[in-house]
Design a protein around this motif. Sequence first.
Motif, PDB file in Angstrom:
ATOM      1  N   GLN A 165      35.008  91.138  47.262  1.00 12.74           N
ATOM      2  CA  GLN A 165      36.158  90.505  47.921  1.00 12.74           C
ATOM      3  C   GLN A 165      35.744  89.496  48.995  1.00 12.74           C
ATOM      4  OE1 GLN A 165      40.059  92.995  47.743  1.00 12.74           O
ATOM      5  NE2 GLN A 165      38.729  93.966  49.231  1.00 12.74           N
ATOM      6  N   LYS A 166      34.553  89.685  49.598  1.00  9.85           N
ATOM      7  CA  LYS A 166      34.158  88.857  50.750  1.00  9.85           C
ATOM      8  C   LYS A 166      32.723  88.355  50.578  1.00  9.85           C
ATOM      9  CE  LYS A 166      36.781  92.173  53.526  1.00  9.85           C
ATOM     10  NZ  LYS A 166      36.655  93.279  54.498  1.00  9.85           N
ATOM     11  N   SER A 167      32.428  87.248  51.272  1.00  6.93           N
ATOM     12  CA  SER A 167      31.077  86.691  51.208  1.00  6.93           C
ATOM     13  C   SER A 167      30.054  87.646  51.829  1.00  6.93           C
ATOM     14  CB  SER A 167      31.028  85.327  51.910  1.00  6.93           C
ATOM     15  OG  SER A 167      31.451  85.453  53.261  1.00  6.93           O
ATOM     16  N   GLN A 172      30.135  90.843  51.616  1.00  7.95           N
ATOM     17  CA  GLN A 172      29.860  91.857  50.592  1.00  7.95           C
ATOM     18  C   GLN A 172      28.897  91.306  49.545  1.00  7.95           C
ATOM     19  OE1 GLN A 172      33.879  92.613  49.333  1.00  7.95           O
ATOM     20  NE2 GLN A 172      34.206  94.215  50.864  1.00  7.95           N
ATOM     21  N   LYS A 173      29.071  90.037  49.201  1.00  8.52           N
ATOM     22  CA  LYS A 173      28.159  89.417  48.235  1.00  8.52           C
ATOM     23  C   LYS A 173      26.732  89.458  48.774  1.00  8.52           C
ATOM     24  CE  LYS A 173      27.255  85.123  45.685  1.00  8.52           C
ATOM     25  NZ  LYS A 173      27.769  83.778  45.313  1.00  8.52           N
ATOM     26  N   ILE A 194      32.818  86.135  44.139  1.00  4.40           N
ATOM     27  CA  ILE A 194      33.815  86.540  45.143  1.00  4.40           C
ATOM     28  C   ILE A 194      35.219  86.270  44.613  1.00  4.40           C
ATOM     29  CG2 ILE A 194      34.674  86.158  47.490  1.00  4.40           C
ATOM     30  CD1 ILE A 194      31.837  85.034  48.149  1.00  4.40           C
ATOM     31  N   ARG A 195      36.063  87.300  44.644  1.00  2.19           N
ATOM     32  CA  ARG A 195      37.498  87.135  44.375  1.00  2.19           C
ATOM     33  C   ARG A 195      38.239  87.740  45.562  1.00  2.19           C
ATOM     34  NH1 ARG A 195      39.051  88.370  38.039  1.00  2.19           N
ATOM     35  NH2 ARG A 195      37.450  87.055  37.076  1.00  2.19           N
ATOM     36  N   LYS A 196      38.665  86.893  46.451  1.00  3.07           N
ATOM     37  CA  LYS A 196      39.255  87.370  47.699  1.00  3.07           C
ATOM     38  C   LYS A 196      40.495  88.225  47.439  1.00  3.07           C
ATOM     39  CE  LYS A 196      37.514  83.621  50.598  1.00  3.07           C
ATOM     40  NZ  LYS A 196      37.853  82.507  51.523  1.00  3.07           N
ATOM     41  N   GLY A 197      40.489  89.408  48.048  1.00  2.00           N
ATOM     42  CA  GLY A 197      41.661  90.280  48.018  1.00  2.00           C
ATOM     43  C   GLY A 197      42.040  90.824  46.661  1.00  2.00           C
ATOM     44  N   TRP A 198      41.083  90.922  45.721  1.00  2.00           N
ATOM     45  CA  TRP A 198      41.456  91.339  44.359  1.00  2.00           C
ATOM     46  C   TRP A 198      42.032  92.755  44.311  1.00  2.00           C
ATOM     47  CZ3 TRP A 198      39.644  95.511  41.634  1.00  2.00           C
ATOM     48  CH2 TRP A 198      38.463  96.122  42.091  1.00  2.00           C
ATOM     49  N   GLU A 255      35.276  98.223  46.878  1.00  2.00           N
ATOM     50  CA  GLU A 255      35.875  96.892  46.782  1.00  2.00           C
ATOM     51  C   GLU A 255      35.124  96.015  45.782  1.00  2.00           C
ATOM     52  OE1 GLU A 255      36.416  95.233  50.684  1.00  2.00           O
ATOM     53  OE2 GLU A 255      37.836  96.799  51.259  1.00  2.00           O
TER      54      GLU A 255
END
Length: 294
Positions: free
Chosen positions: A231-233, A235-236, A274-278, A207
């Motif tokens: 995609q998510k904080s 994950q960051k 973060i790019r949600k749902g990319w 992701e």
Amino acid sequence: MTKCGYVSVVGRPNAGKSSLLNWLVGEKLAMVSHKANATRKRSNIIVMHEENQIIFVDTPGLHETEKLLNQFMLDEALKAMGDCDLILFLAPVTDKLTHYESFLEKNKKSVKHLLLLTKIDNVSNDEVLEKMNEYEKYSNKYEAIIPVSIKKATTHADILDEVTKHLPQHPYLFDPEIMTTETLRDIFKEFIRESIFENISDEIPYETDVLIEKVQEKDHIDVVKATIIVQKSTQKGMIIGKGATAIKRIGKDARHKIEKLTGKKCYLELFVSIRKGWTKNKKGLKELGYDVTL
């Protein structure tokens, strides 16, 4: 007259495609990971063999899935199969024939192909012969079957001689001095992605993606700035790690890969965004270079 043509390298995820190509060209140009589906796009790797030019096309693994990104990856592999002069189908020696049978169904244009039995180092010669006998019932489908051991037994010529036989007579399509049509930006991106796959566990690498923001080539050093997309904080946080340990490890690993290729020092600066749902919508995928047309 020289021979020249495109040869698509296909197979299931983790069949050894990128490892084979890096070995054939003698440089690390294609992304390699023990995790499946690491390769996302087609890339050209050029090998000169005697007076002939072979343009190998590295492809994502052949697989079925509903995810948009994976659909793009499958489409990349199918396009490569349809647009080439020859296909190398890589079949790990311990695989059942179902992957090969699925490939035959996908080879809509019936492009001629060689069947390469990979990963034979960990099995006996008798097991290799037994597997070759299993494929014998499809002998009218493939031009040749070649057991491949890039660690010891196989030479480059074992594969390249056979490939050249099936290429058309044609002038070179590229300068014989170059090894790939990929830009340094593309190669650096893949090195960083590979380092994420190697240093971050579970599903997180699937992701993530990488945007190369800047490449500045100087005489003795390359300056590279890149952003890792998640995609998510959560994950960051995992990409950065406690005390930035994870991102430092990723950066160190990627920098070594870049320096080994270029022969120069590299200053690599990594950011995380973060790019949600990319991975789940066409717009997000297209912005990162994956144009899903399905």
